[in-house]
Design a protein around this motif. Structure first.
Motif, PDB file in Angstrom:
ATOM      1  N   MET A 133       2.892  89.761 -20.821  1.00 33.64           N
ATOM      2  CA  MET A 133       4.353  89.840 -20.764  1.00 33.64           C
ATOM      3  C   MET A 133       4.917  88.503 -20.290  1.00 33.64           C
ATOM      4  SD  MET A 133       7.096  91.720 -20.968  1.00 33.64           S
ATOM      5  CE  MET A 133       6.338  93.329 -21.070  1.00 33.64           C
ATOM      6  N   PRO A 134       5.852  87.888 -21.045  1.00 35.16           N
ATOM      7  CA  PRO A 134       6.436  86.630 -20.598  1.00 35.16           C
ATOM      8  C   PRO A 134       7.157  86.825 -19.265  1.00 35.16           C
ATOM      9  CG  PRO A 134       7.189  87.266 -22.820  1.00 35.16           C
ATOM     10  CD  PRO A 134       6.399  88.389 -22.270  1.00 35.16           C
ATOM     11  N   ALA A 149      32.062 104.708 -22.555  1.00 33.30           N
ATOM     12  CA  ALA A 149      31.327 103.768 -21.710  1.00 33.30           C
ATOM     13  C   ALA A 149      30.519 102.804 -22.557  1.00 33.30           C
ATOM     14  CB  ALA A 149      30.401 104.537 -20.765  1.00 33.30           C
ATOM     15  N   VAL A 150      30.141 101.695 -21.945  1.00 36.56           N
ATOM     16  CA  VAL A 150      29.262 100.693 -22.561  1.00 36.56           C
ATOM     17  C   VAL A 150      27.867 100.881 -21.982  1.00 36.56           C
ATOM     18  CG1 VAL A 150      28.800  98.225 -22.831  1.00 36.56           C
ATOM     19  CG2 VAL A 150      31.167  99.063 -22.838  1.00 36.56           C
ATOM     20  N   ASN A 151      26.867 101.009 -22.853  1.00 37.45           N
ATOM     21  CA  ASN A 151      25.484 101.262 -22.421  1.00 37.45           C
ATOM     22  C   ASN A 151      24.573 100.089 -22.792  1.00 37.45           C
ATOM     23  OD1 ASN A 151      26.519 103.778 -21.887  1.00 37.45           O
ATOM     24  ND2 ASN A 151      25.095 104.904 -23.173  1.00 37.45           N
ATOM     25  N   ILE A 152      23.845  99.579 -21.809  1.00 36.34           N
ATOM     26  CA  ILE A 152      22.828  98.552 -22.060  1.00 36.34           C
ATOM     27  C   ILE A 152      21.560  98.947 -21.307  1.00 36.34           C
ATOM     28  CG2 ILE A 152      22.177  96.128 -21.815  1.00 36.34           C
ATOM     29  CD1 ILE A 152      25.103  95.374 -21.876  1.00 36.34           C
ATOM     30  N   ALA A 153      20.451  99.010 -22.021  1.00 38.21           N
ATOM     31  CA  ALA A 153      19.159  99.312 -21.397  1.00 38.21           C
ATOM     32  C   ALA A 153      18.142  98.260 -21.796  1.00 38.21           C
ATOM     33  CB  ALA A 153      18.659 100.693 -21.816  1.00 38.21           C
ATOM     34  N   LEU A 154      17.190  98.018 -20.918  1.00 40.65           N
ATOM     35  CA  LEU A 154      16.016  97.220 -21.264  1.00 40.65           C
ATOM     36  C   LEU A 154      14.849  98.181 -21.345  1.00 40.65           C
ATOM     37  CD1 LEU A 154      14.892  94.256 -21.653  1.00 40.65           C
ATOM     38  CD2 LEU A 154      14.051  94.487 -19.309  1.00 40.65           C
ATOM     39  N   ILE A 155      14.232  98.260 -22.522  1.00 40.97           N
ATOM     40  CA  ILE A 155      13.068  99.113 -22.714  1.00 40.97           C
ATOM     41  C   ILE A 155      11.827  98.241 -22.647  1.00 40.97           C
ATOM     42  CG2 ILE A 155      11.947 100.813 -24.200  1.00 40.97           C
ATOM     43  CD1 ILE A 155      14.734 101.642 -23.226  1.00 40.97           C
ATOM     44  N   GLU A 156      10.890  98.640 -21.816  1.00 34.96           N
ATOM     45  CA  GLU A 156       9.662  97.865 -21.618  1.00 34.96           C
ATOM     46  C   GLU A 156       8.475  98.812 -21.707  1.00 34.96           C
ATOM     47  OE1 GLU A 156       8.301  95.618 -17.764  1.00 34.96           O
ATOM     48  OE2 GLU A 156       9.797  94.411 -18.826  1.00 34.96           O
ATOM     49  N   ARG A 177       9.117  94.411 -25.035  1.00 35.49           N
ATOM     50  CA  ARG A 177      10.373  94.848 -24.443  1.00 35.49           C
ATOM     51  C   ARG A 177      11.527  94.444 -25.348  1.00 35.49           C
ATOM     52  NH1 ARG A 177      10.816  91.017 -19.029  1.00 35.49           N
ATOM     53  NH2 ARG A 177      10.683  88.986 -20.039  1.00 35.49           N
ATOM     54  N   TYR A 178      12.641  95.140 -25.198  1.00 35.70           N
ATOM     55  CA  TYR A 178      13.800  94.864 -26.040  1.00 35.70           C
ATOM     56  C   TYR A 178      15.045  95.463 -25.398  1.00 35.70           C
ATOM     57  CZ  TYR A 178      13.222  99.714 -27.626  1.00 35.70           C
ATOM     58  OH  TYR A 178      13.103 101.081 -27.646  1.00 35.70           O
ATOM     59  N   TRP A 179      16.191  94.927 -25.775  1.00 32.75           N
ATOM     60  CA  TRP A 179      17.470  95.472 -25.338  1.00 32.75           C
ATOM     61  C   TRP A 179      17.852  96.637 -26.257  1.00 32.75           C
ATOM     62  CZ3 TRP A 179      19.005  93.947 -20.772  1.00 32.75           C
ATOM     63  CH2 TRP A 179      18.804  92.638 -20.327  1.00 32.75           C
ATOM     64  N   LEU A 180      18.315  97.718 -25.665  1.00 27.93           N
ATOM     65  CA  LEU A 180      18.749  98.903 -26.410  1.00 27.93           C
ATOM     66  C   LEU A 180      20.222  99.130 -26.069  1.00 27.93           C
ATOM     67  CD1 LEU A 180      17.932 101.300 -28.240  1.00 27.93           C
ATOM     68  CD2 LEU A 180      17.290 102.538 -26.153  1.00 27.93           C
ATOM     69  N   ILE A 181      21.092  99.088 -27.084  1.00 29.64           N
ATOM     70  CA  ILE A 181      22.527  98.976 -26.857  1.00 29.64           C
ATOM     71  C   ILE A 181      23.314 100.083 -27.549  1.00 29.64           C
ATOM     72  CG2 ILE A 181      24.525  97.432 -27.038  1.00 29.64           C
ATOM     73  CD1 ILE A 181      22.116  96.276 -25.484  1.00 29.64           C
ATOM     74  N   THR A 201      18.808  85.418 -23.621  1.00 28.57           N
ATOM     75  CA  THR A 201      17.409  85.842 -23.740  1.00 28.57           C
ATOM     76  C   THR A 201      17.007  85.869 -25.219  1.00 28.57           C
ATOM     77  OG1 THR A 201      18.091  88.185 -23.777  1.00 28.57           O
ATOM     78  CG2 THR A 201      17.495  87.240 -21.638  1.00 28.57           C
ATOM     79  N   PRO A 202      16.910  84.695 -25.839  1.00 29.21           N
ATOM     80  CA  PRO A 202      16.605  84.653 -27.272  1.00 29.21           C
ATOM     81  C   PRO A 202      15.238  85.232 -27.631  1.00 29.21           C
ATOM     82  CG  PRO A 202      16.458  82.460 -26.298  1.00 29.21           C
ATOM     83  CD  PRO A 202      17.073  83.355 -25.271  1.00 29.21           C
ATOM     84  N   ASP A 203      14.360  85.362 -26.641  1.00 31.94           N
ATOM     85  CA  ASP A 203      13.013  85.885 -26.894  1.00 31.94           C
ATOM     86  C   ASP A 203      12.945  87.412 -26.807  1.00 31.94           C
ATOM     87  OD1 ASP A 203      13.653  85.291 -24.139  1.00 31.94           O
ATOM     88  OD2 ASP A 203      11.641  85.969 -23.613  1.00 31.94           O
ATOM     89  N   ILE A 204      14.036  88.062 -26.415  1.00 37.40           N
ATOM     90  CA  ILE A 204      14.029  89.526 -26.297  1.00 37.40           C
ATOM     91  C   ILE A 204      14.815  90.127 -27.460  1.00 37.40           C
ATOM     92  CG2 ILE A 204      14.635  91.506 -24.859  1.00 37.40           C
ATOM     93  CD1 ILE A 204      14.394  89.753 -22.408  1.00 37.40           C
ATOM     94  N   PRO A 205      14.183  90.911 -28.328  1.00 35.65           N
ATOM     95  CA  PRO A 205      14.895  91.516 -29.460  1.00 35.65           C
ATOM     96  C   PRO A 205      15.983  92.472 -28.990  1.00 35.65           C
ATOM     97  CG  PRO A 205      12.503  91.722 -29.701  1.00 35.65           C
ATOM     98  CD  PRO A 205      12.757  91.275 -28.306  1.00 35.65           C
TER      99      PRO A 205
END
Length: 282
Positions: free
Chosen positions: A1-2, A108-115, A87-91, A64-68
């Motif tokens: 993992m980076p 609401a606005v939802n932002i998650a990081l899935i790892e 890992r990736y951003w889930l929006i 975070t250009p390296d995170i899809p």
């Protein structure tokens, strides 16, 4: 993992971006100047959804250009493309678009990081309430509002087997339909709310105890909520109590699911759901 992006920095980034997008959406909401459309699946979408999506995607991509990024409002990568993402951003740019259009304020606005296929970071911003809910796995759940910042936790019932249970229900869902899926021996109160994520946040901060979602949702509807609710001492599961999955199926559609507060409550006895539909599990 980076290791280029520590989780603490990613959480702060997600918080900043969610508020930025939410404030932009709130200006549109206050003016009432937006266009509404129907997507191919007949769900609503507005120019405000696209505005929020553009802000979030650009800010996260730049930082975070390296995170899809996987967003409800973007073209979705195939499972073959995304199955190896560590890992990736889930929006979900606006969770509760129908409520936005109806002007109930429940969006609401939802932002998650899935790892490793599980929510690691969850951020939900409620623009009309100026409330930011956030969590990092293993670090607790918090709410920031004009009243300050506080750690939040699910409500502990005096008697887990007999206390009155507060059910968060949709403003557009039949109260009888919901209560018909609950154990007849319990006593209930209901709390009408709009978006899925706000119902989950209200459970996380102890204003409600349980919420059942029957109908089509996507993984972006639960990613941020699951992290926040879990860190507040609750849980989210499919309506048959199997774990929800992330980035493991061709379809990004969720099964019907249930959000639960106090884990001492025998929820399998309370939530009596016999017509469970588990879509596209393969």
């Amino acid at each position: 993992m980076p290791d280029e992006h520590p989780h603490s920095e990613l959480l702060e980034l997600a918080k900043t971006v969610a508020v930025e997008a939410g404030e932009a959406v709130l200006k549109v909401y206050d003016k009432g100047d937006f266009d509404a459309y129907q997507k191919e699946d007949d769900s609503p979408v507005t120019s405000a959804d696209y505005l929020a999506n553009d802000i979030i995607v650009k800010r996260l991509s730049d930082a975070t250009p390296d995170i899809p990024i996987l967003s409800e409002e973007n073209k979705h990568a195939s499972l073959e493309e995304r199955k190896d993402w560590p890992r990736y951003w889930l929006i979900d740019p606006i969770d509760g678009t129908q409520e936005f259009i109806a002007r109930s304020g429940d969006f609401a606005v939802n932002i998650a990081l899935i790892e490793n296929n599980q929510p690691k970071i969850g951020v939900i911003f409620w623009p009309p309430g100026q409330s930011l809910y956030f969590a990092e796995k293993g670090k607790g759940a918090y709410k920031s509002s004009p009243d300050g910042e506080e750690k939040i936790a699910v409500r502990k019932l005096d008697d887990p087997k007999n206390s009155v249970v507060m059910i968060a229900i949709s403003r557009r869902q039949s109260r009888e339909k919901v209560l018909g899926r609950m154990c007849a021996k319990r006593v209930y109160q209901t709390l009408p709310l709009g978006s899925c994520s706000l119902k989950a946040c209200f459970i996380a901060e102890g204003k409600a105890d349980v919420f059942m979602r029957i109908g089509v949702t996507g993984e972006w509807d639960t990613g941020a909520s699951q992290c926040i609710v879990s860190e507040a001492g609750g849980s989210i599961a499919a309506a048959n109590f199997e774990p929800l999955t992330y980035n493991q199926r061709h379809s990004l559609e969720n099964p019907d699911f249930v959000v639960m507060g106090d884990q001492r409550v025998p929820w399998k006895d309370v939530v009596q759901y016999n017509d469970f539909v588990n879509p596209h599990r393969n």
